[in-house]
Design a protein around this motif. Structure first.
Motif, mmCIF file in Angstrom:
data_model
loop_
_atom_site.group_PDB
_atom_site.id
_atom_site.type_symbol
_atom_site.label_atom_id
_atom_site.label_comp_id
_atom_site.label_asym_id
_atom_site.label_seq_id
_atom_site.Cartn_x
_atom_site.Cartn_y
_atom_site.Cartn_z
ATOM 1 N N LYS A 1 -54.546 24.241 -28.498
ATOM 2 C CA LYS A 1 -53.467 24.558 -27.553
ATOM 3 C C LYS A 1 -53.980 25.407 -26.395
ATOM 4 O O LYS A 1 -53.629 25.173 -25.244
ATOM 5 N N ARG B 1 -44.646 23.008 -22.995
ATOM 6 C CA ARG B 1 -43.601 22.357 -23.791
ATOM 7 C C ARG B 1 -42.690 21.538 -22.870
ATOM 8 O O ARG B 1 -42.665 21.758 -21.662
ATOM 9 N N THR C 1 -39.605 29.378 -29.676
ATOM 10 C CA THR C 1 -41.002 29.141 -30.049
ATOM 11 C C THR C 1 -41.832 30.365 -29.689
ATOM 12 O O THR C 1 -41.501 31.094 -28.752
ATOM 13 N N ARG D 1 -45.466 28.952 -25.158
ATOM 14 C CA ARG D 1 -45.002 27.900 -24.253
ATOM 15 C C ARG D 1 -45.916 26.686 -24.286
ATOM 16 O O ARG D 1 -45.735 25.763 -23.510
ATOM 17 N N SER E 1 -47.717 23.330 -25.984
ATOM 18 C CA SER E 1 -47.137 22.236 -26.738
ATOM 19 C C SER E 1 -48.133 21.358 -27.502
ATOM 20 O O SER E 1 -47.785 20.809 -28.535
ATOM 21 N N SER F 1 -48.877 19.916 -31.812
ATOM 22 C CA SER F 1 -47.869 20.628 -32.589
ATOM 23 C C SER F 1 -48.534 21.307 -33.779
ATOM 24 O O SER F 1 -49.137 20.645 -34.627
ATOM 25 N N ARG G 1 -39.544 18.304 -34.832
ATOM 26 C CA ARG G 1 -40.058 18.913 -33.597
ATOM 27 C C ARG G 1 -39.483 18.216 -32.366
ATOM 28 O O ARG G 1 -39.286 18.839 -31.325
ATOM 29 N N VAL H 1 -38.958 20.647 -28.699
ATOM 30 C CA VAL H 1 -40.058 21.566 -28.395
ATOM 31 C C VAL H 1 -41.422 20.881 -28.309
ATOM 32 O O VAL H 1 -42.425 21.547 -28.041
ATOM 33 N N HIS H 2 -41.456 19.569 -28.549
ATOM 34 C CA HIS H 2 -42.715 18.821 -28.453
ATOM 35 C C HIS H 2 -42.461 17.422 -27.927
ATOM 36 O O HIS H 2 -41.406 16.839 -28.152
ATOM 37 N N ASP I 1 -47.632 15.110 -28.874
ATOM 38 C CA ASP I 1 -47.975 16.406 -29.470
ATOM 39 C C ASP I 1 -47.955 16.334 -30.990
ATOM 40 O O ASP I 1 -48.847 16.854 -31.664
#
Length: 178
Positions: free
Chosen positions: A83, A90, A102, A105, A107, A110, A143, A148-149, A153
């Motif tokens: 990451k 994200r 989360t 930030r 993404s 995951s 997710r 959030v993904h 991801d």
């Protein structure tokens, strides 16, 4: 890479997120269940606890249970490194609902997908049950439901988790199960 780099987001990935949120995410209890998975998988803690408890109660297979915990936490750590190198933000789109907070930030990949896949592979190997097929898809889907993904991801996270589990298996074979 600099953190200001713009990532191209394909319309197809946004459309997948929209579709998942409109179908799966609109079902009663779906967001609550996805949040539960999110909390369980945060920093691989749920998987580490399962591995630790298994090591405490199943003395003959203590090292393999510890391998589940180490594999999940190690996979999580690997995802954090990736990451920080990749730095993909994200999802940010007015049509995507973010349904959980989360810790970062970033993404890709995951971390939840990574640690869950590693744990599921190692637990499946330990128990003889098809746990990757049972545990991984709900976590990956959660997710997306939570917004959030991106789909890539979670797929990359699953691949990294499988590679992490394979590394643990290789280490177990190399060092034996003393």
């Amino acid at each position: 890479m600099s953190s200001s780099r713009e990532w191209p987001t394909t319309e197809a990935e946004i459309q997948v997120l929209q579709a998942v949120q409109a179908t799966v995410g609109s079902r009663p209890g779906a967001i609550a269940a996805a949040r539960g998975l999110s909390h369980f998988g945060e920093h691989a803690l749920g998987w580490a606890v399962i591995g630790g408890v298994g090591a405490l109660v199943d003395r003959p297979r203590r090292r393999r249970w510890a391998g589940v915990a180490v594999g999940a936490v190690g996979a999580h750590a690997a995802s954090i490194v990736v990451k920080r190198v990749v730095r993909r933000p994200r999802p940010v789109d007015p049509t995507i609902r973010v349904n959980v907070s989360t810790p970062s930030r970033l993404s890709f990949p995951s971390s939840h997908a990574t640690s869950t896949t590693a744990a599921a592979v190692l637990l499946g190997r330990l128990t003889g049950l098809p746990l990757p097929a049972v545990l991984v898809p709900p976590m990956l889907l959660s997710r997306l439901v939570l917004g959030v993904h991106y789909p890539t991801d979670v797929l990359a996270g699953a691949a990294l988790g499988a590679a992490s589990a394979a590394a643990v298996v290789r280490a177990e074979k190399k060092f034996g199960e003393r």
